[in-house]
Design a protein around this motif. Structure first.
Motif, PDB file in Angstrom:
ATOM      1  N   ILE A   6      39.282   9.395  93.658  1.00 55.99           N
ATOM      2  CA  ILE A   6      39.187  10.837  93.431  1.00 55.99           C
ATOM      3  C   ILE A   6      37.850  11.380  93.919  1.00 55.99           C
ATOM      4  O   ILE A   6      37.761  12.449  94.517  1.00 55.99           O
ATOM      5  CB  ILE A   6      39.378  11.170  91.940  1.00 55.99           C
ATOM      6  N   ALA A   7      36.778  10.634  93.656  1.00 55.52           N
ATOM      7  CA  ALA A   7      35.442  11.076  94.059  1.00 55.52           C
ATOM      8  C   ALA A   7      34.539   9.862  94.157  1.00 55.52           C
ATOM      9  O   ALA A   7      34.732   8.858  93.461  1.00 55.52           O
ATOM     10  CB  ALA A   7      34.883  12.088  93.060  1.00 55.52           C
ATOM     11  N   ARG A   8      33.520   9.977  95.022  1.00 52.26           N
ATOM     12  CA  ARG A   8      32.551   8.896  95.209  1.00 52.26           C
ATOM     13  C   ARG A   8      31.181   9.503  95.473  1.00 52.26           C
ATOM     14  O   ARG A   8      31.067  10.529  96.147  1.00 52.26           O
ATOM     15  CB  ARG A   8      32.960   8.007  96.376  1.00 52.26           C
ATOM     16  N   ALA A   9      30.145   8.858  94.952  1.00 50.82           N
ATOM     17  CA  ALA A   9      28.781   9.307  95.202  1.00 50.82           C
ATOM     18  C   ALA A   9      27.889   8.093  95.376  1.00 50.82           C
ATOM     19  O   ALA A   9      28.040   7.087  94.669  1.00 50.82           O
ATOM     20  CB  ALA A   9      28.271  10.175  94.051  1.00 50.82           C
ATOM     21  N   GLU A  10      26.967   8.181  96.323  1.00 57.72           N
ATOM     22  CA  GLU A  10      25.943   7.161  96.502  1.00 57.72           C
ATOM     23  C   GLU A  10      24.676   7.655  95.807  1.00 57.72           C
ATOM     24  O   GLU A  10      24.185   8.739  96.108  1.00 57.72           O
ATOM     25  CB  GLU A  10      25.685   6.918  97.984  1.00 57.72           C
ATOM     26  N   THR A  11      24.173   6.882  94.873  1.00 55.38           N
ATOM     27  CA  THR A  11      23.008   7.290  94.096  1.00 55.38           C
ATOM     28  C   THR A  11      21.887   6.269  94.265  1.00 55.38           C
ATOM     29  O   THR A  11      22.071   5.215  94.878  1.00 55.38           O
ATOM     30  CB  THR A  11      23.354   7.424  92.603  1.00 55.38           C
ATOM     31  N   ALA A  12      20.758   6.569  93.676  1.00 57.18           N
ATOM     32  CA  ALA A  12      19.626   5.638  93.733  1.00 57.18           C
ATOM     33  C   ALA A  12      19.944   4.327  93.037  1.00 57.18           C
ATOM     34  O   ALA A  12      19.288   3.309  93.265  1.00 57.18           O
ATOM     35  CB  ALA A  12      18.400   6.286  93.103  1.00 57.18           C
ATOM     36  N   ARG A  13      20.953   4.318  92.195  1.00 46.49           N
ATOM     37  CA  ARG A  13      21.332   3.116  91.453  1.00 46.49           C
ATOM     38  C   ARG A  13      22.572   2.448  92.036  1.00 46.49           C
ATOM     39  O   ARG A  13      23.054   1.474  91.484  1.00 46.49           O
ATOM     40  CB  ARG A  13      21.568   3.476  89.982  1.00 46.49           C
ATOM     41  N   GLY A  14      23.096   2.989  93.142  1.00 39.13           N
ATOM     42  CA  GLY A  14      24.292   2.419  93.766  1.00 39.13           C
ATOM     43  C   GLY A  14      25.426   3.423  93.806  1.00 39.13           C
ATOM     44  O   GLY A  14      25.209   4.627  93.664  1.00 39.13           O
ATOM     45  N   ALA A  96      25.883  13.513  89.985  1.00 37.79           N
ATOM     46  CA  ALA A  96      27.265  13.577  90.484  1.00 37.79           C
ATOM     47  C   ALA A  96      28.272  13.560  89.344  1.00 37.79           C
ATOM     48  O   ALA A  96      29.264  14.303  89.360  1.00 37.79           O
ATOM     49  CB  ALA A  96      27.534  12.413  91.437  1.00 37.79           C
ATOM     50  N   LEU A  97      28.026  12.746  88.347  1.00 39.23           N
ATOM     51  CA  LEU A  97      28.947  12.661  87.221  1.00 39.23           C
ATOM     52  C   LEU A  97      28.968  13.972  86.442  1.00 39.23           C
ATOM     53  O   LEU A  97      30.041  14.450  86.034  1.00 39.23           O
ATOM     54  CB  LEU A  97      28.545  11.498  86.309  1.00 39.23           C
ATOM     55  N   VAL A  98      27.805  14.568  86.255  1.00 34.20           N
ATOM     56  CA  VAL A  98      27.747  15.874  85.584  1.00 34.20           C
ATOM     57  C   VAL A  98      28.523  16.909  86.399  1.00 34.20           C
ATOM     58  O   VAL A  98      29.293  17.702  85.841  1.00 34.20           O
ATOM     59  CB  VAL A  98      26.287  16.322  85.398  1.00 34.20           C
ATOM     60  N   ASP A  99      28.359  16.893  87.722  1.00 32.58           N
ATOM     61  CA  ASP A  99      29.068  17.838  88.588  1.00 32.58           C
ATOM     62  C   ASP A  99      30.577  17.648  88.482  1.00 32.58           C
ATOM     63  O   ASP A  99      31.328  18.631  88.425  1.00 32.58           O
ATOM     64  CB  ASP A  99      28.629  17.660  90.041  1.00 32.58           C
ATOM     65  N   TRP A 100      31.037  16.401  88.462  1.00 25.91           N
ATOM     66  CA  TRP A 100      32.471  16.141  88.356  1.00 25.91           C
ATOM     67  C   TRP A 100      33.039  16.640  87.039  1.00 25.91           C
ATOM     68  O   TRP A 100      34.181  17.110  86.973  1.00 25.91           O
ATOM     69  CB  TRP A 100      32.747  14.635  88.494  1.00 25.91           C
ATOM     70  N   MET A 101      32.245  16.533  85.979  1.00 30.84           N
ATOM     71  CA  MET A 101      32.689  17.054  84.686  1.00 30.84           C
ATOM     72  C   MET A 101      32.729  18.574  84.696  1.00 30.84           C
ATOM     73  O   MET A 101      33.639  19.192  84.127  1.00 30.84           O
ATOM     74  CB  MET A 101      31.760  16.562  83.578  1.00 30.84           C
ATOM     75  N   ARG A 102      31.756  19.195  85.345  1.00 30.12           N
ATOM     76  CA  ARG A 102      31.669  20.653  85.334  1.00 30.12           C
ATOM     77  C   ARG A 102      32.713  21.309  86.226  1.00 30.12           C
ATOM     78  O   ARG A 102      33.230  22.382  85.907  1.00 30.12           O
ATOM     79  CB  ARG A 102      30.273  21.083  85.780  1.00 30.12           C
TER      80      ARG A 102
END
Length: 227
Positions: A6-14, A96-102
């Motif tokens: 559904i969604a994917r994000a690359e972050t500083a933690r992976g 990214a997770l906050v954005d997906w929730m919002r």
């Protein structure tokens, strides 16, 4: 069983991935994974419910609550179900997770975040608590891992060490508590909590996970006096 991303994000933690599990004849399940590791889904939420309810029961007047870790919002949702809670600060490191929730990528997200008692802080929970005013909260729920033995990220090990725990104590009011959920018994954690706080205990909880009987642990550290 099929998986649809559904969604994917690359972050500083992976990488952070939101995906659906689709099995013929069964409801579609929304699943969150970090670096390929299962974090949680919306099918089995009893552990989040148990964490919140058990932690809230430890405090007489939990007006102000911190939830460390947003996830899919189920711990926060259980906290908000308690009428005593007047404000709930949710600290989540992944924007990214906050954005997906919002934005509704997580379908139930917008409704949960619309509660006027909620404030989402995008930050490392260790930094957020270190910067928070002293004696400003009644309860802290740490829900970023499944305990010190099951870390989502190795850097989270610092959350179960004395410097962070002292920051947590500093922001709690007398009568307040820190609650940590763990998928396994962690006796060393009780000893550490007992050194930092006025008292600490571990409680075993029987949880039914998809018809499997499991035993989880809630570690509660209490503040009875000013630090």
């Amino acid at each position: 069983m099929d998986y649809v991303e559904i969604a994917r994000a690359e972050t500083a933690r992976g990488e952070l991935v939101l995906r659906e599990r689709r099995d013929e004849g069964a409801p579609t399940v929304l699943e969150l994974r970090a670096n390929g590791v299962f974090v949680m889904d919306n099918l089995e939420t009893s552990t989040e419910q148990a964490l919140a309810e058990s932690a809230l029961a430890q405090v007489a007047d939990p007006k102000a609550v911190v939830v460390g870790g947003l996830g899919l919002g189920f711990t926060m949702h259980a906290v908000l179900a308690d009428h005593r809670v007047e404000k709930c600060a949710v600290v989540e490191i992944e924007q990214a997770l906050v954005d997906w929730m919002r934005d509704g990528t997580v379908p139930h997200g917008p409704a949960l975040l619309a509660d006027e008692r909620v404030r989402v802080v995008v930050a490392d929970v260790a930094v957020a608590l270190a910067e928070a005013p002293r004696s400003s909260y009644d309860l802290i729920l740490l829900d970023v891992d499944n305990g010190p033995g099951y870390l989502v990220h190795e850097v989270n090990a610092a959350l179960y060490e004395e410097p962070f725990l002292r920051s947590a104590r500093d922001v709690l009011r007398p009568g307040g508590a820190l609650a940590i959920w763990s998928a396994a018994e962690a006796p060393g954690l009780v000893d550490l909590l007992d050194r930092v706080f006025d008292s600490a205990e571990g409680y075993a909880h029987d949880v039914l996970l998809q018809d499997r009987a499991e035993k989880y642990w809630l570690y509660v550290a209490r503040v009875t006096s000013e630090a």
